[in-house]
Every structure is written in structure tokens, then in C-alpha cells.
Design a protein around this motif. Sequence first.
Motif, PDB file in Angstrom:
ATOM      1  N   SER A 241       0.833  -1.189   0.000  1.00 49.38           N
ATOM      2  CA  SER A 241       0.000   0.000   0.000  1.00 49.38           C
ATOM      3  C   SER A 241       0.875   1.249   0.000  1.00 49.38           C
ATOM      4  O   SER A 241       1.834   1.346   0.762  1.00 49.38           O
ATOM      5  N   LEU A 242       0.545   2.172  -0.861  1.00 50.55           N
ATOM      6  CA  LEU A 242       1.241   3.457  -0.905  1.00 50.55           C
ATOM      7  C   LEU A 242       0.332   4.582  -0.448  1.00 50.55           C
ATOM      8  O   LEU A 242       0.613   5.756  -0.689  1.00 50.55           O
ATOM      9  N   ASN A 243      -0.764   4.218   0.189  1.00 55.85           N
ATOM     10  CA  ASN A 243      -1.731   5.233   0.586  1.00 55.85           C
ATOM     11  C   ASN A 243      -1.192   6.168   1.654  1.00 55.85           C
ATOM     12  O   ASN A 243      -1.743   7.255   1.853  1.00 55.85           O
ATOM     13  N   ASN A 244      -0.139   5.779   2.352  1.00 59.93           N
ATOM     14  CA  ASN A 244       0.467   6.658   3.347  1.00 59.93           C
ATOM     15  C   ASN A 244       1.649   7.438   2.789  1.00 59.93           C
ATOM     16  O   ASN A 244       2.354   8.111   3.543  1.00 59.93           O
ATOM     17  N   TYR A 245       1.840   7.349   1.473  1.00 54.26           N
ATOM     18  CA  TYR A 245       2.936   8.062   0.826  1.00 54.26           C
ATOM     19  C   TYR A 245       2.388   9.216  -0.013  1.00 54.26           C
ATOM     20  O   TYR A 245       1.333   9.093  -0.646  1.00 54.26           O
ATOM     21  N   SER A 246       3.140  10.273  -0.062  1.00 54.59           N
ATOM     22  CA  SER A 246       2.900  11.261  -1.104  1.00 54.59           C
ATOM     23  C   SER A 246       3.349  10.636  -2.420  1.00 54.59           C
ATOM     24  O   SER A 246       4.285   9.835  -2.454  1.00 54.59           O
ATOM     25  N   MET A 247       2.658  10.984  -3.496  1.00 55.40           N
ATOM     26  CA  MET A 247       2.954  10.406  -4.801  1.00 55.40           C
ATOM     27  C   MET A 247       3.274  11.516  -5.794  1.00 55.40           C
ATOM     28  O   MET A 247       2.803  12.652  -5.667  1.00 55.40           O
ATOM     29  N   GLY A 248       4.050  11.172  -6.795  1.00 58.78           N
ATOM     30  CA  GLY A 248       4.431  12.193  -7.763  1.00 58.78           C
ATOM     31  C   GLY A 248       4.584  11.648  -9.161  1.00 58.78           C
ATOM     32  O   GLY A 248       4.708  10.435  -9.368  1.00 58.78           O
ATOM     33  N   TRP A 249       4.548  12.546 -10.110  1.00 63.95           N
ATOM     34  CA  TRP A 249       4.830  12.253 -11.498  1.00 63.95           C
ATOM     35  C   TRP A 249       6.144  12.934 -11.885  1.00 63.95           C
ATOM     36  O   TRP A 249       6.410  14.080 -11.473  1.00 63.95           O
ATOM     37  N   PHE A 250       6.902  12.222 -12.693  1.00 64.14           N
ATOM     38  CA  PHE A 250       8.163  12.723 -13.220  1.00 64.14           C
ATOM     39  C   PHE A 250       8.157  12.507 -14.732  1.00 64.14           C
ATOM     40  O   PHE A 250       7.342  11.752 -15.259  1.00 64.14           O
ATOM     41  N   ARG A 251       9.087  13.140 -15.405  1.00 64.20           N
ATOM     42  CA  ARG A 251       9.219  12.880 -16.845  1.00 64.20           C
ATOM     43  C   ARG A 251      10.673  13.001 -17.263  1.00 64.20           C
ATOM     44  O   ARG A 251      11.464  13.711 -16.633  1.00 64.20           O
ATOM     45  N   ARG A 252      10.994  12.281 -18.326  1.00 60.47           N
ATOM     46  CA  ARG A 252      12.331  12.354 -18.906  1.00 60.47           C
ATOM     47  C   ARG A 252      12.188  12.627 -20.394  1.00 60.47           C
ATOM     48  O   ARG A 252      11.674  11.787 -21.139  1.00 60.47           O
ATOM     49  N   ALA A 253      12.611  13.795 -20.802  1.00 61.46           N
ATOM     50  CA  ALA A 253      12.588  14.162 -22.213  1.00 61.46           C
ATOM     51  C   ALA A 253      13.859  13.641 -22.883  1.00 61.46           C
ATOM     52  O   ALA A 253      14.863  13.394 -22.200  1.00 61.46           O
ATOM     53  N   PRO A 254      13.851  13.475 -24.185  1.00 60.04           N
ATOM     54  CA  PRO A 254      15.025  12.979 -24.889  1.00 60.04           C
ATOM     55  C   PRO A 254      16.263  13.815 -24.590  1.00 60.04           C
ATOM     56  O   PRO A 254      16.236  15.045 -24.713  1.00 60.04           O
ATOM     57  N   GLY A 255      17.328  13.165 -24.153  1.00 60.35           N
ATOM     58  CA  GLY A 255      18.581  13.854 -23.891  1.00 60.35           C
ATOM     59  C   GLY A 255      18.628  14.650 -22.597  1.00 60.35           C
ATOM     60  O   GLY A 255      19.591  15.381 -22.348  1.00 60.35           O
ATOM     61  N   LYS A 256      17.598  14.512 -21.776  1.00 58.71           N
ATOM     62  CA  LYS A 256      17.548  15.290 -20.534  1.00 58.71           C
ATOM     63  C   LYS A 256      17.428  14.378 -19.317  1.00 58.71           C
ATOM     64  O   LYS A 256      17.088  13.208 -19.431  1.00 58.71           O
ATOM     65  N   GLU A 257      17.675  14.949 -18.147  1.00 57.94           N
ATOM     66  CA  GLU A 257      17.508  14.218 -16.906  1.00 57.94           C
ATOM     67  C   GLU A 257      16.027  14.100 -16.555  1.00 57.94           C
ATOM     68  O   GLU A 257      15.200  14.929 -16.972  1.00 57.94           O
TER      69      GLU A 257
END
Length: 121
Positions: free
Chosen positions: A28-44
Motif C-alpha cells: 500500500s502506498l496510501n500513506n505516501y505522497s505520490m508524484g509524477w516525473f518525466r524524462r525528455a530525450p537527452g535530458k535528466e
Amino acid sequence: QVQLVESGGRLVPAGGSLRLTCEFSGRSLNNYSMGWFRRAPGKEREFVAGIRDTILHTLYSDSAKGRFTISRNSARNTVYLHMTSLKPEDTAIYYCNAIDYNTRKAVFPSWGQGTQVTVSS
């Protein structure tokens, strides 16, 4: 061990909208804050949006603010990212993870396969 599965990415024209889904299992991750990330070509990989566990406070990167909305359904172990007014620079692979809300850093070292979002001009 937690498993993270992202989906919903596809090719869209500039100005279009998408809703990404992150489903997690294994614990269960219900006690965690959740996030979205992204990686564009050639970037971190970069932070995009986060949502707290209980009070549902949200935060966004400058590029996402005003256009993206993060939400969660704890009963379904799911986190969403609703993206509008998409731009070609939003093209990236999008990932989700639990986050440290203060630092915006990912908690788990392992990542899902991500979902590809491509915005055409």
C-alpha cells in the motif's frame, strides 16, 4: 516490493489533452505522497507534480502549473495526471513514484516502464 505501472501516453497534437494513470501494487502506498516525473530525450528525469497522502495538497513544477492536475484514488491504488494545453516540449516518458513531498525526490529506487507522451506541433 512495490510495482508501478504507468499508462495513457500517446501521440497528441499541440493543445490537446491526456490523462495518465499510475497503478501501484505489492504494497500500500496510501500513506505516501505520490508524484509524477518525466524524462525528455537527452535530458535528466525531472519532477512534474506531487500530491500528499491524506490532505491531498498538490504541487507542480513551473512548466506544469496551470495546465496539469494530479489526483489520486487511494481505494484503487491509483494516481492520475490530467494534462491540458499540451506543448511539444511536454514530449517525454512519464513516470510515477512515491515522493518526499518537501524535496520532491523519488522515494523508491526502482521505476516502472513509464508511458510515452508525444506532442506534435
